[in-house]
Design a protein around this motif. Structure first.
Motif, mmCIF file in Angstrom:
data_model
loop_
_atom_site.group_PDB
_atom_site.id
_atom_site.type_symbol
_atom_site.label_atom_id
_atom_site.label_comp_id
_atom_site.label_asym_id
_atom_site.label_seq_id
_atom_site.Cartn_x
_atom_site.Cartn_y
_atom_site.Cartn_z
ATOM 1 N N ASP A 70 0.835 -1.197 0.000
ATOM 2 C CA ASP A 70 0.000 0.000 0.000
ATOM 3 C C ASP A 70 0.877 1.258 0.000
ATOM 4 N N ILE A 71 1.920 1.256 0.818
ATOM 5 C CA ILE A 71 2.829 2.408 0.874
ATOM 6 C C ILE A 71 3.525 2.593 -0.480
ATOM 7 N N LYS A 72 3.998 1.513 -1.062
ATOM 8 C CA LYS A 72 4.662 1.601 -2.362
ATOM 9 C C LYS A 72 3.703 2.133 -3.424
ATOM 10 N N ARG A 73 2.455 1.679 -3.383
ATOM 11 C CA ARG A 73 1.466 2.145 -4.356
ATOM 12 C C ARG A 73 1.246 3.645 -4.196
ATOM 13 N N LYS A 74 1.151 4.127 -2.942
ATOM 14 C CA LYS A 74 0.945 5.555 -2.692
ATOM 15 C C LYS A 74 2.144 6.381 -3.146
ATOM 16 N N LEU A 75 3.328 5.815 -3.045
ATOM 17 C CA LEU A 75 4.536 6.521 -3.468
ATOM 18 C C LEU A 75 4.772 6.418 -4.970
ATOM 19 N N ILE A 77 5.686 3.673 -6.520
ATOM 20 C CA ILE A 77 6.751 2.701 -6.796
ATOM 21 C C ILE A 77 6.105 1.452 -7.372
ATOM 22 N N THR A 78 6.389 1.219 -8.664
ATOM 23 C CA THR A 78 5.826 0.047 -9.329
ATOM 24 C C THR A 78 6.856 -1.076 -9.335
ATOM 25 N N PRO A 79 6.402 -2.279 -9.577
ATOM 26 C CA PRO A 79 7.373 -3.379 -9.673
ATOM 27 C C PRO A 79 8.429 -3.127 -10.755
ATOM 28 N N LEU A 83 12.396 -2.971 -10.204
ATOM 29 C CA LEU A 83 13.300 -3.797 -10.991
ATOM 30 C C LEU A 83 14.412 -2.938 -11.604
ATOM 31 N N LYS A 84 14.038 -1.794 -12.169
ATOM 32 C CA LYS A 84 15.028 -0.890 -12.750
ATOM 33 C C LYS A 84 16.024 -0.429 -11.685
ATOM 34 N N GLN A 85 15.506 -0.088 -10.517
ATOM 35 C CA GLN A 85 16.360 0.382 -9.433
ATOM 36 C C GLN A 85 17.302 -0.735 -8.974
#
Length: 189
Positions: A70-75, A77-79, A83-85
């Motif tokens: 949920d936090i990643k979605r709000k920020l 940050i996608t999969p 992956l790129k990071q």
């Protein structure tokens, strides 16, 4: 004691790995040690207690994973971004590693040596072609081709392009030598 006996003894003596079911790692079932009914009852209670704790921890972990998602979605940050990071971070770690630097330096040196070798080969070929061009046989051939070219090209002051200006000579007759003229034998290099 051979290696297989050592391996099997080490496996049965070691504690189960994380996530490994203790019941499957014990090996062949051995008769339970003699214990009183009270000890047996206490172990059963401990078993139930540990199983409950495992269930609770699994539920807490699942809740934390949902919270993380949920936090990643709000920020935003996608999969794919993750992956790129991760790839970028891994590439940076690889390029700063000692092994990569050593390999890069070795390849750079090999590239310089290969360039020098190709340059030397090119120079040698150029010298050899110059030697061939300066050889008497090649000069004789070059002169014959030049003579043929001169005889085949009409002069610039020709009035009638229909008339041959090569004294009636055909290309075939220009290439062959008269039988009474001496032939020049040149050694081949």
């Amino acid at each position: 004691m051979d290696d297989t006996e050592k391996d099997s003894q080490q496996h049965t003596d070691s504690a189960p790995e994380v996530g490994e079911d203790a019941a499957t790692s014990v090996g062949p079932s051995s008769p339970p040690p003699a214990m009183t009914e009270e000890e047996r009852q206490e172990l059963q209670e401990d078993l139930v207690k540990v199983e409950d704790e495992i269930q609770t921890l699994s539920q807490v972990l699942a809740a934390k994973e949902r919270q993380l998602a949920d936090i990643k979605r709000k920020l935003g940050i996608t999969p794919l971004n993750e992956l790129k990071q991760n790839i970028s971070k891994t590439w940076q770690e690889v390029t700063t590693s000692t092994a990569y630097r050593r390999t890069s330096e070795t390849l750079s040196q090999a590239s310089l040596k290969a360039s020098a070798a190709f340059s030397n080969v090119g120079s040698a070929i150029t010298r050899k072609l110059e030697d061939v061009r300066n050889a008497p046989t090649f000069k004789s051939f070059e002169e014959k081709v030049e003579t043929l070219k001169t005889k085949m090209t009409p002069p610039a002051s020709a009035t009638d392009p229909e008339e041959p200006d090569n004294n009636g000579a055909t290309p075939e007759s220009l290439l062959t030598q008269p039988e009474d003229s001496p032939t020049q034998e040149m050694p081949m290099n």
